[in-house]
Write a protein that holds these residues in place. Structure first.
Motif, PDB file in Angstrom:
ATOM      1  N   ARG A 118       0.822  -1.227   0.000  1.00 34.57           N
ATOM      2  CA  ARG A 118       0.000   0.000   0.000  1.00 34.57           C
ATOM      3  C   ARG A 118       0.844   1.259   0.000  1.00 34.57           C
ATOM      4  O   ARG A 118       0.481   2.261  -0.592  1.00 34.57           O
ATOM      5  N   PHE A 119       1.951   1.254   0.733  1.00 32.71           N
ATOM      6  CA  PHE A 119       2.602   2.517   1.084  1.00 32.71           C
ATOM      7  C   PHE A 119       3.948   2.799   0.433  1.00 32.71           C
ATOM      8  O   PHE A 119       4.461   3.911   0.556  1.00 32.71           O
ATOM      9  N   SER A 120       4.554   1.811  -0.227  1.00 33.36           N
ATOM     10  CA  SER A 120       5.948   1.977  -0.648  1.00 33.36           C
ATOM     11  C   SER A 120       6.188   3.211  -1.510  1.00 33.36           C
ATOM     12  O   SER A 120       7.145   3.946  -1.297  1.00 33.36           O
ATOM     13  N   ASP A 125       8.370   8.736  -2.151  1.00 37.60           N
ATOM     14  CA  ASP A 125       8.099  10.144  -2.516  1.00 37.60           C
ATOM     15  C   ASP A 125       8.391  11.083  -1.350  1.00 37.60           C
ATOM     16  O   ASP A 125       8.797  12.221  -1.551  1.00 37.60           O
ATOM     17  N   TYR A 126       8.160  10.610  -0.120  1.00 36.59           N
ATOM     18  CA  TYR A 126       8.340  11.478   1.047  1.00 36.59           C
ATOM     19  C   TYR A 126       9.770  11.434   1.597  1.00 36.59           C
ATOM     20  O   TYR A 126      10.048  11.996   2.649  1.00 36.59           O
ATOM     21  N   GLY A 127      10.662  10.736   0.927  1.00 37.89           N
ATOM     22  CA  GLY A 127      12.077  10.834   1.303  1.00 37.89           C
ATOM     23  C   GLY A 127      12.670   9.603   1.958  1.00 37.89           C
ATOM     24  O   GLY A 127      13.870   9.579   2.250  1.00 37.89           O
ATOM     25  N   VAL A 128      11.862   8.583   2.227  1.00 40.83           N
ATOM     26  CA  VAL A 128      12.419   7.356   2.811  1.00 40.83           C
ATOM     27  C   VAL A 128      13.182   6.630   1.705  1.00 40.83           C
ATOM     28  O   VAL A 128      12.705   6.541   0.567  1.00 40.83           O
ATOM     29  N   ALA A 162       8.207  -2.550  -2.472  1.00 45.39           N
ATOM     30  CA  ALA A 162       9.186  -1.614  -1.905  1.00 45.39           C
ATOM     31  C   ALA A 162      10.399  -1.507  -2.828  1.00 45.39           C
ATOM     32  O   ALA A 162      10.886  -0.417  -3.121  1.00 45.39           O
ATOM     33  N   THR A 163      10.869  -2.647  -3.298  1.00 39.45           N
ATOM     34  CA  THR A 163      12.035  -2.653  -4.179  1.00 39.45           C
ATOM     35  C   THR A 163      11.717  -1.916  -5.474  1.00 39.45           C
ATOM     36  O   THR A 163      12.506  -1.110  -5.953  1.00 39.45           O
ATOM     37  N   ARG A 164      10.517  -2.191  -6.015  1.00 40.89           N
ATOM     38  CA  ARG A 164      10.095  -1.509  -7.260  1.00 40.89           C
ATOM     39  C   ARG A 164      10.029  -0.001  -7.069  1.00 40.89           C
ATOM     40  O   ARG A 164      10.384   0.772  -7.939  1.00 40.89           O
ATOM     41  N   ALA A 165       9.604   0.407  -5.874  1.00 43.55           N
ATOM     42  CA  ALA A 165       9.465   1.850  -5.599  1.00 43.55           C
ATOM     43  C   ALA A 165      10.818   2.521  -5.391  1.00 43.55           C
ATOM     44  O   ALA A 165      10.897   3.735  -5.297  1.00 43.55           O
ATOM     45  N   GLY A 166      11.880   1.713  -5.301  1.00 43.15           N
ATOM     46  CA  GLY A 166      13.221   2.293  -5.146  1.00 43.15           C
ATOM     47  C   GLY A 166      13.748   2.261  -3.721  1.00 43.15           C
ATOM     48  O   GLY A 166      14.807   2.816  -3.425  1.00 43.15           O
ATOM     49  N   LEU A 167      13.008   1.602  -2.808  1.00 42.29           N
ATOM     50  CA  LEU A 167      13.478   1.515  -1.424  1.00 42.29           C
ATOM     51  C   LEU A 167      14.501   0.397  -1.288  1.00 42.29           C
ATOM     52  O   LEU A 167      14.287  -0.709  -1.795  1.00 42.29           O
ATOM     53  N   LYS A 168      15.607   0.693  -0.616  1.00 38.80           N
ATOM     54  CA  LYS A 168      16.610  -0.338  -0.341  1.00 38.80           C
ATOM     55  C   LYS A 168      16.116  -1.098   0.884  1.00 38.80           C
ATOM     56  O   LYS A 168      15.858  -0.496   1.935  1.00 38.80           O
TER      57      LYS A 168
END
Ligand code: SAM
Ligand code: SF4
Length: 343
Positions: A118-120, A125-128, A162-168
């Motif tokens: 839901r949130f990734s 976008d918010y900097g995480v 999360a990975t798709r959204a760019g989060l490590k």
């Protein structure tokens, strides 16, 4: 609406240094004690959660974070309970994220992954940029047994989002004797293959749970020895600002962290303090001394007055904890659950 606390920043504040000369630059914030899982080592199945009235509002959490940032906090990790089940959590994340680059260097989360689908994208976008995702096994039945209420497929889908959204994403696993002990090696291979770092955590004696902790406790020295039979572990200087010590696994090229509160005390370089969702500041995960920052807020303290209260608390930061899991009859070292202080 949540911009206000940051307007009161006092630019002349000197950073927080504790009595042992450690600069306190890392704040962990437990946003809620509630969770959609009931992991056996963390909670009892029939947990009684705090009344909502006892929990800080998101505005209060932000005010406190603003004071910490002003006092030199560079990194904030949101945790819980499950941080992503807190209502309107994205409002807080957006607002804290806007401070990255103005004192704050990093905003991260530790999550069970259940809400990541839901949130990734918004988190990114918010900097995480980095999240820790707790996964103790890749066996769906065992996952259900450990988390009681969790669904592995949902968590793995969340991890992919999360990975798709760019989060490590870093995978955290608690080492549990006779439970996931024989699976850690294949989990490390899986995580490294997917591009995730992996950290193993020793169980800590926090809060009353239904199980016997001596049955769960697996020293990481034993885990390390077993992994050495299969992998070449090379010591690494890599640091994330947290308590993990890292090695590189030559065969996978990935990083493996060890968090060892019991076999290897990590206190000497501790740069962290923890804020609970009720506004209690714990200067040490394994000690009971605390400061009631909610009371300070309720007395109308903001700005320098609030910072003074924080400084006073830091002046009481102890040298370290003394966790020990030895006698079967002994209760937890600290009475509060990990979900209250925030892991
Ligand atoms: N719900 C989120 C999660 O599970 O990632 C964040 C909070 S949880 C308390 C944070 C971390 O603490 C998780 O990786 C969890 O496995 C770990 N943890 C919980 N209870 C623990 C205990 N008694 N000993 C060691 N680790 C524990
Ligand atoms: Fe919830 Fe995290 Fe505790 Fe599991 S470890 S019960 S996911 S707070």
């Amino acid at each position: 609406m949540l911009d206000k606390p940051f307007d009161k920043i006092n630019k002349d504040s000197s950073p927080l240094i504790d009595p042992f000369g450690r600069a306190i630059s890392y704040l962990r914030v437990s946003l809620t004690d509630r969770c959609d899982f009931r992991c056996v080592y963390c909670m009892a199945e029939n947990m009684t959660f705090l009344p909502k009235a006892d929990v800080l509002s998101l505005e209060e959490i932000e005010t406190l974070c603003a004071s910490f940032i002003n006092l030199g906090t560079k990194k904030i990790r949101l945790t819980g309970g499950e941080p992503l089940v807190r209502k309107n959590v994205l409002t807080l994340i957006k607002s804290l994220g806007s401070k990255i680059g103005s004192g704050l260097e990093e905003l991260t989360l530790t999550t069970n992954g259940s809400q990541l689908s839901r949130f990734s994208e918004q988190l990114y976008d918010y900097g995480v940029r980095r999240v820790n995702v707790s996964i103790d096994t890749l066996n769906p039945e065992l996952f259900k047994k450990i988390t009681r209420w969790g669904d592995l497929e949902k968590v793995l889908n969340g991890l992919k989002s999360a990975t798709r959204a760019g989060l490590k994403c870093k995978i955290n696993a608690v080492a549990l004797k006779g439970v996931n002990e024989n699976e850690l090696q294949s989990m490390i291979e899986w995580a490294h293959n997917e591009g995730h770092d992996f950290t193993v955590i020793e169980t800590m004696p926090m809060g009353e749970i239904t199980e016997d902790r001596t049955d769960q406790y697996l020293p990481l020295s034993m885990v390390r020895a077993k992994l050495r039979e299969k992998f070449t572990l090379t010591e690494s200087e890599y640091k994330t600002g947290g308590p993990a010590r890292y090695v590189k696994i030559e065969e996978t090229g990935g990083r493996l962290g060890f968090i060892t509160p019991l076999t290897h005390n990590f206190c000497e370089s501790c740069n962290r303090v923890r804020l609970t969702c009720t506004g209690m500041l714990y200067m040490c995960l394994g000690q009971d001394d605390s400061a009631n920052l909610r009371k300070e807020l309720q007395q109308g303290k903001t700005g320098i007055e609030l910072e003074e209260a924080i400084r006073e608390a830091i002046s009481r930061k102890p040298k370290g904890h003394d966790f020990e899991i030895s006698r079967r009859s002994s209760g937890p070292a600290v009475k509060r659950h990990m979900s209250v202080t925030g892991g």
